[in-house]
Scaffold this active site. Structure first.
Site, PDB file in Angstrom:
ATOM      1  N   TRP A 171       0.821  -1.211   0.000  1.00 53.37           N
ATOM      2  CA  TRP A 171       0.000   0.000   0.000  1.00 53.37           C
ATOM      3  C   TRP A 171       0.851   1.255   0.000  1.00 53.37           C
ATOM      4  CZ3 TRP A 171      -4.681  -0.222  -1.723  1.00 53.37           C
ATOM      5  CH2 TRP A 171      -5.351  -1.449  -1.654  1.00 53.37           C
ATOM      6  N   ASP A 185      -1.289   6.532   6.340  1.00 51.60           N
ATOM      7  CA  ASP A 185      -2.435   5.710   5.936  1.00 51.60           C
ATOM      8  C   ASP A 185      -2.672   4.716   7.072  1.00 51.60           C
ATOM      9  OD1 ASP A 185      -4.179   3.856   4.874  1.00 51.60           O
ATOM     10  OD2 ASP A 185      -2.962   3.381   3.115  1.00 51.60           O
ATOM     11  N   LYS A 216     -12.175  -1.747   7.506  1.00 55.32           N
ATOM     12  CA  LYS A 216     -11.422  -2.753   8.256  1.00 55.32           C
ATOM     13  C   LYS A 216     -11.922  -2.782   9.707  1.00 55.32           C
ATOM     14  CE  LYS A 216      -8.498  -2.493   4.679  1.00 55.32           C
ATOM     15  NZ  LYS A 216      -8.330  -3.506   3.653  1.00 55.32           N
TER      16      LYS A 216
END
Lengths: 420, 420
Positions: free
Chosen positions: B161, B231, B255
């Site tokens: 990511w 992030d 999540k």
């Protein structure tokens, strides 16, 4: 469990509670029998009614919600979603918990696309994308994907949303407003013959139904160059549309087909793949097309809800039937306005009045606040006009029952009798 | 209605069904007493249990869902959402149907923000934005809002990511990867002393928890210039965080805190307002900040779900308590891996193993497919590792109960006994 002491009903159709007030000591919940994925959309879930006596206050009375979006959803769709929310079809999880790459969600998104293709008879040379960010994100994505900096887009501006689309496009290319209804307070659609389209316009942009002003295209102009692009946010799936007349059709789901947070883009495949180099990856149609809307995590629950709505629209007989119902509701309301001897007025030119959003005013404008307040007392809510326009607005999308419009019309007559 | 023949229970806590299989002839539905909006988040809803005997098959058995996101949600949150789905707190409509400008939804989004501020102790000089498009959209929005074309961003890349964030930022400014774990297959976090930050970097970017590789920052580097941007998609609200150490914290909700379709950005207010002129309007933080995330229609139902999760996290005692639970679950699983004499292996360096995503492999890799298949038979699903990494991955976010990890560990021991 004292199971044998319960009362319940089983039928072969989904039971929809009536809108009449119920004693607060009773409540209704609905369980839908899990079914396997059925690509015909024809399955009739078996519904179980479970009546529970409680001493707590659990009101189940629904209002008639005339909001412009997010807007009222079909009751049977809400009840299906409610029944399956905790455990979708025996999968052991909520749709909200499913991996977007798991077989369960893939079946949901694929069926949603398939049903939408059936509903709108979308030709195979068009892609269907389920995206995020609302039509406003598309105001940027369209020029970023379809234009270079020296390209020109023609715009016919029939309301505030079309105007917003122009403003955003200006960041990325040339814009040419070939007609605007602004000076006439957005009450008209031009004659298409009069339009002077640019010699080399990349495309012609319209907003097919202006939510705020209640102006709807009943037919569509033909782009002299390029192709037609339409924001259909507020009349998407409200009637049949010949998709082949458009390069791109796009819209937020939250008016006619689902909750907010899902944007649907129907785009001719040959237009995909030429985005500007500084296009954010999430605004690049090619990325989403290549990944079947699963490049990153999509708004899964919203797509699921849209799928339930598509299923419902097919079960109603498709968009021709839906249009008939919408026409009937709109006729009822516009006729009430016209028949009020000027007590109520609709500013929009008759031939282009929206079947979805009906703005109206009171001759005695000082009574408008009272009208809205009294209607709310009678469980008809969100009738206030947009802050930029004033007056009232009744949004009567697909999911607004005829009974809601009938009740509003009866209320209008009563109100006039009292104050006329 | 044969109301008097019903059995029901009323308690002062929300009843959560056990995960044990129930006879399919019984089902449970839950109604939550409507309460007025309570900004303390302390209200205990009264729960009613309604047992219905049916002859149809209505499985209510839940699985343990180890998906990396969308992921398992707290059962009591799902049950609250289910009870209120058709008619939110007597408003006569679903949250999905509410105007985003109506008083009902405003109370929902304001309470969600307020509860999140409480949970993370967010200082008043930070804005909280509820957006769309996932972290991937932020990969573009961050440089568009925070950098000019000749600015430089430093990146510490500890997984896929972080790497994606670099690739997107390259479109808009200079990028300097000051450390990458790629050559070691993303199993480490560097020592912060070793980092050679750029002289004039605009900010330093990290991915606080790499969902795919299971690498988590346990402490944070200090940006020599500018500020730290993180992030936190996959460990957001999994533990206390000192927000004042960051310029921006962002993450997708799907999540730990809600369904997909909501992205949360926590940004220091002085960083807002300097977006590049070609920034799409929906990616401009200033627009969203000035409009309290209501510039266009937000993903209302998703925000509502996040609000229910925030409420639940506060009721659990806040993020310190949540972290303890997460630590306990992770310890149990990592200890099982370590105690397997190499039968199971976790590739990640011990000191930076994620409390959220636990990747592991089998020494006998040919047994991995069987492991995943057998686990699924025992109602533990989504244990397959990411396609780019292989092996297994157990995502054990906030909402994964301890019982789920215990069951997985017991299964691992059994599997080893059978195949070791």
């Amino acid at each position: 469990m004292a199971a044998s002491t319960n009362s319940f009903l089983i039928g072969n159709t989904t039971h929809i509670p009536t809108l009449k007030p119920k004693p607060t000591s009773q409540s209704f919940l609905h369980l839908t029998k899990p079914t396997t994925v059925n690509l015909t959309g024809k399955s009739k879930p078996i519904s179980i009614r479970c009546a529970a006596a409680t001493t707590t206050h659990v009101p189940q009375e629904r209002v008639f919600n005339f909001a412009a979006g997010p807007a009222t959803l079909p009751e049977n769709v809400l009840l299906k979603a409610q029944a399956d929310l905790y455990n979708w079809r025996g999968s052991g999880m909520s749709v909200m918990e499913m991996s977007h790459r798991g077989k369960e969600f893939l079946s949901i998104i694929q069926k949603a696309e398939s049903d939408l293709r059936n509903l709108l008879e979308i030709p195979s040379e068009y892609s269907v994308l389920f995206l995020q960010g609302g039509a406003t994100t598309q105001f940027s994505a369209l020029p970023l994907n379809l234009c270079k900096s020296d390209d020109t887009i023609d715009f016919v501006v029939t309301g505030s949303w079309g105007d917003k689309a122009v403003k955003e496009a200006k960041k990325y290319c040339n814009t040419n407003v070939i007609w605007s209804g602004k000076s006439e307070k957005y009450t008209k659609v031009p004659s298409f013959d009069e339009l002077e389209q640019s010699m080399h316009a990349k495309y012609l942009h319209i907003c097919a139904n202006e939510t705020i002003h209640g102006v709807e295209f009943k037919d569509y102009p033909v782009a002299k160059n390029g192709y037609l692009v339409a924001d259909m946010s507020s009349n998407f799936c409200s009637k049949p549309v010949d998709v082949s007349k458009f390069g791109v059709i796009y819209g937020g789901a939250q008016k006619n087909v689902g909750p907010s947070g899902v944007t649907i883009v129907i785009i001719r495949k040959d237009l995909i793949g030429d985005a500007r180099d500084f296009t954010p990856v999430m605004l690049d149609y090619k990325i989403h097309d290549e990944n079947s809307s699963l490049y990153n995590t999509p708004p899964c629950f919203g797509i699921y809800m849209c799928g339930l709505v598509f299923e419902d629209l097919l079960e109603q007989g498709g968009l021709k039937e839906v249009e008939k119902k919408n026409q009937k509701k709109a006729d009822l309301l516009y006729n009430a306005i016209e028949g009020s001897n000027g007590f109520f007025k609709c500013p929009v030119e008759k031939s282009v009045r929206s079947l979805m959003n009906v703005p109206f005013t009171l001759e005695k404008s000082e009574l408008e606040a009272e009208f809205i307040k009294e209607a709310a007392k009678e469980k008809m809510v969100q009738l206030k006009g947009h802050r930029s326009v004033g007056g009232m607005r009744a949004s009567i999308y697909n999911a607004m029952p005829l009974a809601g419009v009938e009740k509003l019309v009866a209320f209008m007559k009563d109100f006039q009798a009292k104050h006329g």
